[in-house]
Design a protein around this motif. Sequence first.
Motif, PDB file in Angstrom:
ATOM      1  N   LEU A  39       0.584 -23.837  -6.933  1.00 31.70           N
ATOM      2  CA  LEU A  39       1.256 -23.234  -5.790  1.00 31.70           C
ATOM      3  C   LEU A  39       2.097 -22.032  -6.219  1.00 31.70           C
ATOM      4  O   LEU A  39       2.755 -22.061  -7.270  1.00 31.70           O
ATOM      5  CB  LEU A  39       2.174 -24.265  -5.125  1.00 31.70           C
ATOM      6  N   ALA A  40       2.096 -21.002  -5.398  1.00 29.38           N
ATOM      7  CA  ALA A  40       3.015 -19.882  -5.606  1.00 29.38           C
ATOM      8  C   ALA A  40       4.434 -20.403  -5.431  1.00 29.38           C
ATOM      9  O   ALA A  40       4.717 -21.184  -4.515  1.00 29.38           O
ATOM     10  CB  ALA A  40       2.714 -18.764  -4.614  1.00 29.38           C
ATOM     11  N   HIS A  41       5.335 -19.953  -6.299  1.00 25.81           N
ATOM     12  CA  HIS A  41       6.681 -20.518  -6.256  1.00 25.81           C
ATOM     13  C   HIS A  41       7.685 -19.567  -6.893  1.00 25.81           C
ATOM     14  O   HIS A  41       7.316 -18.647  -7.628  1.00 25.81           O
ATOM     15  CB  HIS A  41       6.723 -21.859  -6.993  1.00 25.81           C
ATOM     16  N   THR A  42       8.965 -19.821  -6.612  1.00 25.29           N
ATOM     17  CA  THR A  42      10.068 -19.157  -7.301  1.00 25.29           C
ATOM     18  C   THR A  42      11.070 -20.231  -7.691  1.00 25.29           C
ATOM     19  O   THR A  42      11.260 -21.219  -6.962  1.00 25.29           O
ATOM     20  CB  THR A  42      10.768 -18.111  -6.414  1.00 25.29           C
ATOM     21  N   LEU A  43      11.703 -20.052  -8.836  1.00 27.78           N
ATOM     22  CA  LEU A  43      12.733 -20.975  -9.314  1.00 27.78           C
ATOM     23  C   LEU A  43      13.933 -20.133  -9.703  1.00 27.78           C
ATOM     24  O   LEU A  43      13.886 -19.365 -10.665  1.00 27.78           O
ATOM     25  CB  LEU A  43      12.220 -21.785 -10.503  1.00 27.78           C
ATOM     26  N   THR A  44      15.002 -20.239  -8.922  1.00 28.64           N
ATOM     27  CA  THR A  44      16.162 -19.381  -9.108  1.00 28.64           C
ATOM     28  C   THR A  44      17.439 -20.207  -9.097  1.00 28.64           C
ATOM     29  O   THR A  44      17.475 -21.329  -8.586  1.00 28.64           O
ATOM     30  CB  THR A  44      16.242 -18.330  -7.995  1.00 28.64           C
ATOM     31  N   GLY A  45      18.502 -19.636  -9.649  1.00 30.69           N
ATOM     32  CA  GLY A  45      19.793 -20.302  -9.646  1.00 30.69           C
ATOM     33  C   GLY A  45      20.205 -20.736 -11.042  1.00 30.69           C
ATOM     34  O   GLY A  45      19.453 -20.584 -12.008  1.00 30.69           O
ATOM     35  N   PRO A  46      21.407 -21.293 -11.159  1.00 32.61           N
ATOM     36  CA  PRO A  46      21.936 -21.674 -12.471  1.00 32.61           C
ATOM     37  C   PRO A  46      21.034 -22.676 -13.188  1.00 32.61           C
ATOM     38  O   PRO A  46      20.609 -23.677 -12.603  1.00 32.61           O
ATOM     39  CB  PRO A  46      23.289 -22.323 -12.116  1.00 32.61           C
ATOM     40  N   GLY A  78      10.754 -27.432   0.936  1.00 33.57           N
ATOM     41  CA  GLY A  78       9.397 -27.495   1.474  1.00 33.57           C
ATOM     42  C   GLY A  78       9.319 -26.892   2.862  1.00 33.57           C
ATOM     43  O   GLY A  78      10.126 -27.214   3.744  1.00 33.57           O
ATOM     44  N   ASN A  79       8.330 -26.038   3.081  1.00 39.16           N
ATOM     45  CA  ASN A  79       8.222 -25.262   4.317  1.00 39.16           C
ATOM     46  C   ASN A  79       7.485 -26.007   5.431  1.00 39.16           C
ATOM     47  O   ASN A  79       6.713 -26.934   5.182  1.00 39.16           O
ATOM     48  CB  ASN A  79       7.464 -23.959   4.048  1.00 39.16           C
ATOM     49  N   ALA A  80       7.689 -25.523   6.639  1.00 41.77           N
ATOM     50  CA  ALA A  80       6.929 -25.979   7.797  1.00 41.77           C
ATOM     51  C   ALA A  80       5.522 -25.394   7.748  1.00 41.77           C
ATOM     52  O   ALA A  80       5.269 -24.366   7.110  1.00 41.77           O
ATOM     53  CB  ALA A  80       7.619 -25.548   9.090  1.00 41.77           C
ATOM     54  N   LEU A  81       4.595 -26.046   8.425  1.00 38.10           N
ATOM     55  CA  LEU A  81       3.230 -25.541   8.554  1.00 38.10           C
ATOM     56  C   LEU A  81       3.257 -24.146   9.172  1.00 38.10           C
ATOM     57  O   LEU A  81       3.930 -23.909  10.179  1.00 38.10           O
ATOM     58  CB  LEU A  81       2.429 -26.493   9.443  1.00 38.10           C
ATOM     59  N   GLY A  82       2.514 -23.216   8.558  1.00 44.70           N
ATOM     60  CA  GLY A  82       2.428 -21.866   9.102  1.00 44.70           C
ATOM     61  C   GLY A  82       3.534 -20.941   8.661  1.00 44.70           C
ATOM     62  O   GLY A  82       3.590 -19.797   9.124  1.00 44.70           O
ATOM     63  N   THR A  83       4.413 -21.407   7.758  1.00 47.94           N
ATOM     64  CA  THR A  83       5.509 -20.565   7.270  1.00 47.94           C
ATOM     65  C   THR A  83       5.450 -20.469   5.751  1.00 47.94           C
ATOM     66  O   THR A  83       4.704 -21.195   5.095  1.00 47.94           O
ATOM     67  CB  THR A  83       6.882 -21.113   7.690  1.00 47.94           C
ATOM     68  N   THR A  84       6.278 -19.583   5.200  1.00 50.36           N
ATOM     69  CA  THR A  84       6.348 -19.386   3.755  1.00 50.36           C
ATOM     70  C   THR A  84       7.791 -19.552   3.294  1.00 50.36           C
ATOM     71  O   THR A  84       8.659 -19.959   4.067  1.00 50.36           O
ATOM     72  CB  THR A  84       5.846 -17.981   3.366  1.00 50.36           C
ATOM     73  N   ASP A  90       5.054 -22.125  -1.645  1.00 54.94           N
ATOM     74  CA  ASP A  90       4.190 -21.974  -0.467  1.00 54.94           C
ATOM     75  C   ASP A  90       3.123 -23.057  -0.500  1.00 54.94           C
ATOM     76  O   ASP A  90       2.494 -23.284  -1.543  1.00 54.94           O
ATOM     77  CB  ASP A  90       3.501 -20.603  -0.462  1.00 54.94           C
ATOM     78  N   HIS A  91       2.894 -23.731   0.628  1.00 59.36           N
ATOM     79  CA  HIS A  91       1.788 -24.674   0.719  1.00 59.36           C
ATOM     80  C   HIS A  91       0.470 -23.960   0.442  1.00 59.36           C
ATOM     81  O   HIS A  91       0.349 -22.740   0.611  1.00 59.36           O
ATOM     82  CB  HIS A  91       1.720 -25.300   2.121  1.00 59.36           C
ATOM     83  N   ARG A  92      -0.540 -24.718   0.060  1.00 59.82           N
ATOM     84  CA  ARG A  92      -1.882 -24.161  -0.161  1.00 59.82           C
ATOM     85  C   ARG A  92      -2.337 -23.328   1.043  1.00 59.82           C
ATOM     86  O   ARG A  92      -2.127 -23.705   2.208  1.00 59.82           O
ATOM     87  CB  ARG A  92      -2.885 -25.287  -0.419  1.00 59.82           C
ATOM     88  N   GLY A  93      -2.903 -22.158   0.757  1.00 62.94           N
ATOM     89  CA  GLY A  93      -3.395 -21.285   1.821  1.00 62.94           C
ATOM     90  C   GLY A  93      -2.328 -20.537   2.586  1.00 62.94           C
ATOM     91  O   GLY A  93      -2.639 -19.808   3.525  1.00 62.94           O
ATOM     92  N   GLY A 131       1.652 -16.789  -0.896  1.00 61.69           N
ATOM     93  CA  GLY A 131       0.999 -16.451  -2.147  1.00 61.69           C
ATOM     94  C   GLY A 131       0.143 -17.536  -2.746  1.00 61.69           C
ATOM     95  O   GLY A 131      -0.431 -17.349  -3.825  1.00 61.69           O
ATOM     96  N   SER A 132       0.042 -18.698  -2.093  1.00 57.91           N
ATOM     97  CA  SER A 132      -0.746 -19.811  -2.634  1.00 57.91           C
ATOM     98  C   SER A 132      -2.201 -19.710  -2.187  1.00 57.91           C
ATOM     99  O   SER A 132      -2.484 -19.472  -1.010  1.00 57.91           O
ATOM    100  CB  SER A 132      -0.163 -21.155  -2.190  1.00 57.91           C
ATOM    101  N   ALA A 133      -3.097 -19.938  -3.126  1.00 55.80           N
ATOM    102  CA  ALA A 133      -4.528 -19.840  -2.825  1.00 55.80           C
ATOM    103  C   ALA A 133      -4.978 -20.977  -1.920  1.00 55.80           C
ATOM    104  O   ALA A 133      -4.433 -22.084  -1.976  1.00 55.80           O
ATOM    105  CB  ALA A 133      -5.329 -19.869  -4.129  1.00 55.80           C
ATOM    106  N   PRO A 134      -5.985 -20.733  -1.080  1.00 55.68           N
ATOM    107  CA  PRO A 134      -6.569 -21.816  -0.282  1.00 55.68           C
ATOM    108  C   PRO A 134      -7.245 -22.843  -1.192  1.00 55.68           C
ATOM    109  O   PRO A 134      -7.658 -22.533  -2.308  1.00 55.68           O
ATOM    110  CB  PRO A 134      -7.614 -21.095   0.575  1.00 55.68           C
ATOM    111  N   VAL A 135      -7.324 -24.074  -0.711  1.00 57.62           N
ATOM    112  CA  VAL A 135      -8.069 -25.134  -1.390  1.00 57.62           C
ATOM    113  C   VAL A 135      -9.152 -25.602  -0.420  1.00 57.62           C
ATOM    114  O   VAL A 135      -8.837 -26.083   0.674  1.00 57.62           O
ATOM    115  CB  VAL A 135      -7.149 -26.306  -1.777  1.00 57.62           C
ATOM    116  N   PRO A 136     -10.421 -25.456  -0.771  1.00 58.25           N
ATOM    117  CA  PRO A 136     -11.501 -25.800   0.176  1.00 58.25           C
ATOM    118  C   PRO A 136     -11.491 -27.275   0.542  1.00 58.25           C
ATOM    119  O   PRO A 136     -11.087 -28.138  -0.248  1.00 58.25           O
ATOM    120  CB  PRO A 136     -12.773 -25.442  -0.600  1.00 58.25           C
TER     121      PRO A 136
END
Length: 243
Positions: free
Chosen positions: A2-9, A18-24, A41-44, A47-52
Amino acid sequence: MLAHTLTGPEDAPVLVLGNALGTTTSLWRDFSLPFRVLRFDHRGHGGSAPVPGPCGIEDLAGDVVELLDHLELRQVYYCGVSLGGMVGMWLAAHTDRISRLALVCTTAWVPDKARLDERIALVRSSGISAVADSVVSRWFTPHCAPSVVAEFRDELLAVDVPTYLACVEAVRGMDLRADLAKIDVPAVVIAAAQDHATPTELVRRIADELVDSELYVVGDAAHLAVVEAPRTISVILDEHFGD
């Protein structure tokens, strides 16, 4: 992965959002929390690639476990909105990776499957644009800034269509009610008074079944309450995860 960011101390506890469906990850842009924050980001989505192929909530949760393993995070705090909350419930019930949990505008099952059946049929025949206005209208209250509504509508339209359909079908087939009694970590459950996608009574049922939980109802917000009431929810999360 999954596309991700890790920030903070680096020495702070890790809080996964974790996001709602249809959001990033932009869902959380107005949050500044004193933790090491992992956004994904959830799959698809984003920035996360789709999973067939089809998926269930357990598969979406498996994506998060894979991400935690990749980052060598043994145990984390977790807060999820809607679909993100469903993933969080599954993780807390079936793994030992979650030490504290927050659930926002979500449900353990969907009693009104006809609405999702209609959405699935429309997306299959005409794409996400056929449902975008009706979906987004449930995300926000009428007084939300039009620019915000338009931005999130554009994000929804950018989601990979087959993945979106698979996720909607996962939500339709989900039933986590029996799993709630398995969740023994401290939890906070947040509803929004103007949320017609996951009404307060559905959110309240989650809190009633959890072993250790507190319920809050945010007044002036709809389904994406974290966008319309970020300060109120930030305070709740800070108090819950900062104990």
